[in-house]
Each structure stands twice: as C-alpha cells, then as structure tokens.
Design a protein around this motif. Structure first.
Motif, PDB file in Angstrom:
ATOM      1  N   LEU A  36       0.825  -1.211   0.000  1.00 15.02           N
ATOM      2  CA  LEU A  36       0.000   0.000   0.000  1.00 15.02           C
ATOM      3  C   LEU A  36       0.857   1.257   0.000  1.00 15.02           C
ATOM      4  CD1 LEU A  36      -2.798  -1.034   2.518  1.00 15.02           C
ATOM      5  CD2 LEU A  36      -2.831  -1.147   0.023  1.00 15.02           C
ATOM      6  N   GLN A  37       1.931   1.273   0.776  1.00 17.93           N
ATOM      7  CA  GLN A  37       2.835   2.413   0.774  1.00 17.93           C
ATOM      8  C   GLN A  37       3.468   2.598  -0.600  1.00 17.93           C
ATOM      9  OE1 GLN A  37       5.294   1.023   4.004  1.00 17.93           O
ATOM     10  NE2 GLN A  37       4.395   2.476   5.459  1.00 17.93           N
ATOM     11  N   ALA A  38       3.870   1.497  -1.214  1.00 18.82           N
ATOM     12  CA  ALA A  38       4.474   1.563  -2.550  1.00 18.82           C
ATOM     13  C   ALA A  38       3.481   2.134  -3.563  1.00 18.82           C
ATOM     14  CB  ALA A  38       4.958   0.183  -2.984  1.00 18.82           C
ATOM     15  N   ALA A  39       2.234   1.679  -3.499  1.00 18.67           N
ATOM     16  CA  ALA A  39       1.219   2.173  -4.439  1.00 18.67           C
ATOM     17  C   ALA A  39       1.017   3.674  -4.279  1.00 18.67           C
ATOM     18  CB  ALA A  39      -0.092   1.424  -4.231  1.00 18.67           C
ATOM     19  N   ARG A  40       0.887   4.135  -3.051  1.00 19.54           N
ATOM     20  CA  ARG A  40       0.699   5.585  -2.815  1.00 19.54           C
ATOM     21  C   ARG A  40       1.912   6.374  -3.310  1.00 19.54           C
ATOM     22  NH1 ARG A  40      -1.803   3.665   2.162  1.00 19.54           N
ATOM     23  NH2 ARG A  40       0.223   3.849   3.192  1.00 19.54           N
ATOM     24  N   ARG A  73       2.025   9.139  -6.448  1.00 16.55           N
ATOM     25  CA  ARG A  73       2.478  10.509  -6.176  1.00 16.55           C
ATOM     26  C   ARG A  73       3.685  10.881  -7.043  1.00 16.55           C
ATOM     27  NH1 ARG A  73       3.288   9.781  -1.342  1.00 16.55           N
ATOM     28  NH2 ARG A  73       5.550   9.583  -1.378  1.00 16.55           N
ATOM     29  N   GLU A  74       4.660   9.963  -7.153  1.00 19.60           N
ATOM     30  CA  GLU A  74       5.854  10.246  -7.948  1.00 19.60           C
ATOM     31  C   GLU A  74       5.549  10.420  -9.427  1.00 19.60           C
ATOM     32  OE1 GLU A  74       9.147   7.816  -5.243  1.00 19.60           O
ATOM     33  OE2 GLU A  74       8.654   7.077  -7.237  1.00 19.60           O
ATOM     34  N   GLU A  75       4.666   9.588  -9.968  1.00 19.96           N
ATOM     35  CA  GLU A  75       4.413   9.594 -11.405  1.00 19.96           C
ATOM     36  C   GLU A  75       3.354  10.583 -11.838  1.00 19.96           C
ATOM     37  OE1 GLU A  75       3.661   5.602 -12.738  1.00 19.96           O
ATOM     38  OE2 GLU A  75       5.673   4.933 -12.158  1.00 19.96           O
ATOM     39  N   PHE A 128      -7.391   0.115  -6.194  1.00 20.27           N
ATOM     40  CA  PHE A 128      -8.174   1.316  -6.438  1.00 20.27           C
ATOM     41  C   PHE A 128      -7.750   2.341  -5.411  1.00 20.27           C
ATOM     42  CE2 PHE A 128     -11.141  -1.679  -8.398  1.00 20.27           C
ATOM     43  CZ  PHE A 128     -11.465  -1.000  -9.552  1.00 20.27           C
ATOM     44  N   GLY A 129      -7.767   3.599  -5.805  1.00 19.59           N
ATOM     45  CA  GLY A 129      -7.434   4.664  -4.883  1.00 19.59           C
ATOM     46  C   GLY A 129      -8.350   5.844  -5.063  1.00 19.59           C
ATOM     47  N   GLN A 130      -8.418   6.640  -4.022  1.00 21.69           N
ATOM     48  CA  GLN A 130      -9.217   7.865  -4.032  1.00 21.69           C
ATOM     49  C   GLN A 130      -8.260   9.048  -3.905  1.00 21.69           C
ATOM     50  OE1 GLN A 130     -12.565   8.300  -4.366  1.00 21.69           O
ATOM     51  NE2 GLN A 130     -12.228  10.489  -4.279  1.00 21.69           N
ATOM     52  N   PRO A 131      -8.296   9.998  -4.835  1.00 21.70           N
ATOM     53  CA  PRO A 131      -7.407  11.155  -4.707  1.00 21.70           C
ATOM     54  C   PRO A 131      -7.797  11.992  -3.493  1.00 21.70           C
ATOM     55  CG  PRO A 131      -8.973  11.507  -6.468  1.00 21.70           C
ATOM     56  CD  PRO A 131      -9.183  10.099  -5.989  1.00 21.70           C
ATOM     57  N   VAL A 132      -6.771  12.442  -2.756  1.00 20.65           N
ATOM     58  CA  VAL A 132      -7.022  13.285  -1.586  1.00 20.65           C
ATOM     59  C   VAL A 132      -6.272  14.611  -1.659  1.00 20.65           C
ATOM     60  CG1 VAL A 132      -7.615  11.362  -0.066  1.00 20.65           C
ATOM     61  CG2 VAL A 132      -5.229  12.113  -0.228  1.00 20.65           C
TER      62      VAL A 132
END
Length: 133
Positions: free
Chosen positions: A34-38, A42-44, A82-86
C-alpha cells in the motif's frame, strides 16, 4: 485539474514506450504494498491518494514483457489497487510524459500495451471481487 470528476481513471503516458498506463512501479525495501502504491502514484502523477480496494493480482505466464532500451525481459507480477485522490496537482515525472484523468468510456481507445488493456478492462468491469490470475 487536480481531482477527477466521477467516472475517470488516472493514467500516465510513459516516457519509455510512449504508451498509456495505469501508474505503478516497484515496491522498495521497507515498504508495504500500500505504501508503494501511494508513493508510485504521487511520484508519477503528482496526485496523493488513499488506497480503497484491491482490484486484482495479475501474473499470467503469457504476459512476458521486453523493455526497449535495456533489453530487460520479465514476467510481470502486478497488484492493482483502487485509490481515491485526496490532494496534489497533476504533474509529470521522469517516467510520465503526460498525466491525465481519462473518461471510463474512452480509456480503452488510448494506445497501451495488451497487459495494460487487460488490467483496465478488469478495472472497468470491477464488481467488488478482486481479479486473480
């Protein structure tokens, strides 16, 4: 725009092959998936997200990828969330020449690898049950 309207997918146009893809990358030592995905999102893309669901695990033996430039060949193993932008604002990186919120109805018209198309199709058809292969 920093945040999407309902029904859009965050996609990048990669610098290495000029094709569209779901943001992603490798997990670093000491990180959880999960940390890697976030971090990768963010990086890309410049977008900060929270992970909301497991979309699937993709690792078909038929999905062997040869990378142009360095000649690396590997069987990909991908965990798709899946992620939600914050927060954040769209920004490119050394890995993404373009970042955009793509409408779900149009995303499959983008130039992308068969492996990316496969993942995107499962994202679009997601019914709450993660895809496992």
């Amino acid at each position: 725009d920093a945040l999407p309207i309902c029904g859009q997918l965050l996609m990048i146009r990669r610098t290495d092959n000029d094709q569209w893809a779901i943001p992603g990358g490798a997990q670093e030592v000491g990180e959880t998936p999960l940390q890697a995905a976030r971090r990768e999102v963010r990086e890309e893309t410049g977008i900060t997200c929270e992970i909301t669901a497991l979309a699937g695990i993709f690792s078909s033996p038929g999905n062997v990828v040869e990378f142009t430039g360095d000649g690396e060949v590997r069987q990909e193993f991908s965990v798709l969330f899946f992620g939600q932008p914050v927060g954040g604002e769209i920004a490119t990186s050394s890995e993404s020449r373009e970042v955009a919120w793509q409408d779900r109805a149009d995303v499959l018209t983008l130039n992308m690898t068969p492996a990316q198309q496969h993942r995107v199709r499962h994202v679009l058809a997601f019914d709450g049950t993660p895809h496992l292969e």
